[in-house]
Design an enzyme around this catalytic site. Structure first.
Site, PDB file in Angstrom:
ATOM      1  N   ASP A 310       0.867  -1.168   0.000  1.00  0.00           N
ATOM      2  CA  ASP A 310       0.000   0.000   0.000  1.00  0.00           C
ATOM      3  C   ASP A 310       0.908   1.223   0.000  1.00  0.00           C
ATOM      4  O   ASP A 310       2.087   1.128   0.341  1.00  0.00           O
ATOM      5  CB  ASP A 310      -0.889  -0.033   1.253  1.00  0.00           C
ATOM      6  N   ASP A 502      -1.551  -0.712   6.053  1.00  0.00           N
ATOM      7  CA  ASP A 502      -1.713  -0.163   7.399  1.00  0.00           C
ATOM      8  C   ASP A 502      -3.145   0.171   7.775  1.00  0.00           C
ATOM      9  O   ASP A 502      -3.434   0.412   8.946  1.00  0.00           O
ATOM     10  CB  ASP A 502      -0.861   1.097   7.565  1.00  0.00           C
ATOM     11  N   ASP A 506      -6.940  -2.023   3.889  1.00  0.00           N
ATOM     12  CA  ASP A 506      -5.965  -3.054   3.519  1.00  0.00           C
ATOM     13  C   ASP A 506      -6.267  -4.403   4.156  1.00  0.00           C
ATOM     14  O   ASP A 506      -5.651  -5.406   3.801  1.00  0.00           O
ATOM     15  CB  ASP A 506      -4.553  -2.620   3.940  1.00  0.00           C
TER      16      ASP A 506
END
Length: 626
Positions: A310, A502, A506
């Site tokens: 990410d 995080d 996600d």
């Protein structure tokens, strides 16, 4: 004492085996030797039957493990009257299983401090006033009050005023999003500093946050289980041991030889080496600032081929910081920053803190305002020493300074405009900075064999491409929703795949990846709960460290297994000639176990980390000793 009692109850098979052994010693001391044989034999056969039922169930599912050899050893030693050896085999079998279970439980306990982040209550506006209800009781059409800093409980439409919401946990976007009447607010996003009323558009079950949670569960259920490291050697080791025992029996004509060989062939090195090494590896992980939830995760880390990241909060810091001051003629950079930071002291916007920090870092003294007002989501107007300072969005500042002009910004940047006494004074640029350790981390991963990297983000393509180019990631997919990330990871051919993220958004892809790694330092609990590894410090370099620990742990486990197998095979060959009685063989097997355990304990890694810290400048912090 209480802890020992809990362990004794949890690992009842080990406790019972030790109790039976102690009872046998007592019986032998009082002269009831015959009863000892019956006690040990009956107990060993009972455990053998219990293990056999489980073995058959696993065999029906197509999984061949080490149980076959252990059960054969138990039965054969009982049949030839070597009941002490049978009990020792039972102790090693149950002890190995307990060690493995203890390793997994110990790692999971480290996560207890992470708080659950999920909307639980809602403030419903009713005729008699505001009533607190459980989020599951909210129905579409209900009008709800969302107070400053609260989590939006369900997907809803804003019906009163303007606000700014933090959607970073849902979309990955680090900058608060301005919302106006009629805009949709997603459940799980955090309201800004203005209390607002919203109209529920969905039930909790059908809202964005809960759908993400459902995706997590679905992805976790679809992930294939990891085969235990030791089980991969079960078939050849079992076949060799049975063949050698049968050959010794045939050559000597004595069935005791079969039992003597199989006692030394009991798969204790296989049962113990991997669990002990994995306990050591997980202890090393915790010492280095991250938690690994099971030994199987260390195996997957050791084999990883692809790493997916990410962007916001993972490869970047997740919060905008001042990057440039662009004053107009008549103002200098420090003066403009000082005015902006002084005015922003009276603002609740996330960028306000960045400006104040930047000014203090330059040693600029902030002024107190005679008066200050903030227009939510637009900007702030402050009277600083008789000067009217306006800070905020371009349209807001342009309304106070007709000569204002937009400034050019790069992908990933945003601009804060400033007017002083009706005159356009310039702009300040901010962006979400790339982590300094991101590029070295990627280089370290490549050196460890994880050469295929990719970025998945909900941000715009231009911003994602800019960040990826800066740190050296070639493959980028932007504008991703949580389900898009899951599909992208599922389509990757080079596996195992590591996914690092995080936020709540996600969580599904972390659960879907072969190894999910959560940046848990800032409390993104939905991500942490669905991940296999949780990084407890705000440092993405620990991703490479996790792969390194996984590789070291598996290497040491394999070395320990082969040491144990080599010593066992040597003793088995000697026993085949009738030199080693079964009970002596069982005791010698304990020596093999000790050698195996000592070899596996190297996975704790104190010397490895110290050697790396001394070899690489600055590695002390990376090794987790900070």
């Amino acid at each position: 004492m209480a802890r020992l009692l809990r362990l004794a109850r949890r690992y009842w098979a080990v406790t019972l085996t030790l109790a039976v052994g102690l009872a046998g010693v007592v019986l032998a001391l009082v002269g009831a030797g015959a009863a000892v044989q019956w006690l040990f034999s009956a107990y060993a056969l009972a455990i053998g039957v219990w293990q056999g039922v489980g073995m058959l169930r696993r065999l029906l599912r197509g999984h061949w493990g080490l149980d076959v050899l252990a059960i054969t050893a138990i039965v054969s030693t009982v049949l030839v009257g070597e009941y002490v050896a049978a009990l020792l085999v039972v102790l090693m079998l149950t002890g190995g299983e307990a060690l493995e279970d203890y390793a997994n439980r110990r790692a999971k306990r480290e996560l207890d401090a992470l708080l659950e982040r999920s909307p639980q209550r809602a403030h419903r506006v009713e005729a008699e006033g505001i009533v607190d209800v459980h989020v599951d009781d909210v129905r579409p059409g209900d009008v709800l009050l969302v107070r400053p800093g609260e989590i939006v409980p369900v997907d809803a439409t804003l019906v009163s005023g303007d606000t700014a919401v933090d959607e970073s946990q849902i979309t990955g976007e680090s900058v608060p999003v301005d919302k106006h009447a009629g805009d949709l607010l997603l459940s799980g996003s955090v309201n800004g500093q203005a209390a607002v009323e919203v109209r529920a558009e969905a039930t909790a079950k059908d809202s964005q946050y809960q759908q993400i949670v459902a995706l997590v569960a679905q992805a976790a259920e679809s992930r294939a289980p990891v085969v235990r490291l030791a089980d991969r050697y079960a078939v050849p080791f079992t076949a060799f041991s049975l063949a050698l025992g049968a050959l010794a029996w045939w050559a000597s004509g004595d069935p005791v030889r079969f039992a003597e060989v199989l006692v030394l062939a009991t798969p204790c090195p296989l049962l113990i080496a991997a669990p002990v090494a994995f306990i050591g590896g997980m202890s090393r992980s915790a010492r280095n600032g991250f938690i690994v939830k099971s030994g199987g995760v260390l195996e997957q880390l050791a084999k990883a081929k692809t790493a997916v990241f990410d962007k916001t909060g993972t490869l970047t810091h997740g919060a905008p910081e001042l990057t440039e001051v662009r004053p107009r003629p008549g103002f200098d950079a420090d003066e403009l920053l000082g005015l902006v930071a002084s005015a922003e002291q009276y603002s609740s916007h996330v960028l306000a803190a960045s400006m104040i920090v930047a000014a203090k870092a330059r040693g600029i003294r902030l002024q107190e305002a005679t008066s200050a007002t903030e227009q939510a989501t637009n900007g702030v107007v402050a009277d600083l020493g008789g000067r009217e300072v306006v800070v905020g969005k371009f349209a807001f500042v342009a309304a106070h300074a007709p000569g204002a002009a937009r400034t050019a910004i790069a992908p990933g940047e945003l601009a804060v405009y400033v007017a002083v006494d009706g005159r356009y004074a310039g702009a300040l640029l901010a962006s979400d900075r790339v982590r300094a350790e991101a590029r070295p981390m990627l280089e370290r991963l490549a050196a460890l064999g994880v050469r295929d990297t990719m970025m998945l983000t909900g941000d715009a393509q231009a911003t994602a491409d800019h960040i990826a180019a800066e740190i050296g990631i070639a493959r980028v997919r932007a504008d991703c929703l949580p389900v898009d990330k899951v599909h992208e990871v599922a389509a990757i051919a080079e596996r195992p795949v590591i996914m690092v993220g995080d936020g709540v958004n996600d969580a599904p892809v972390l659960a879907a990846a072969d190894v999910g790694i959560a940046m848990g330092a800032k409390g993104a609990t939905a991500a942490s709960e669905s991940a296999d590894v949780v990084i407890l410090v705000d440092d993405v370099s620990r991703v490479a460290k996790a792969v390194e620990v996984g590789r070291d742990t598996v290497r040491i486990a394999l070395q320990s297994i082969w040491v144990g197998i080599a010593v066992s095979v040597g003793l088995m060959v000697v026993a085949a000639f009738g030199v080693i009685p079964a009970t002596v063989g069982a005791l010698l097997q304990e020596v093999v176990d000790l050698i195996t355990i000592l070899a596996a304990l190297r996975a704790i890694g104190g010397r490895l980390d110290a050697r790396q810290a001394s070899a690489v400048p600055g590695a002390r912090v990376a090794a987790g000793t900070s």
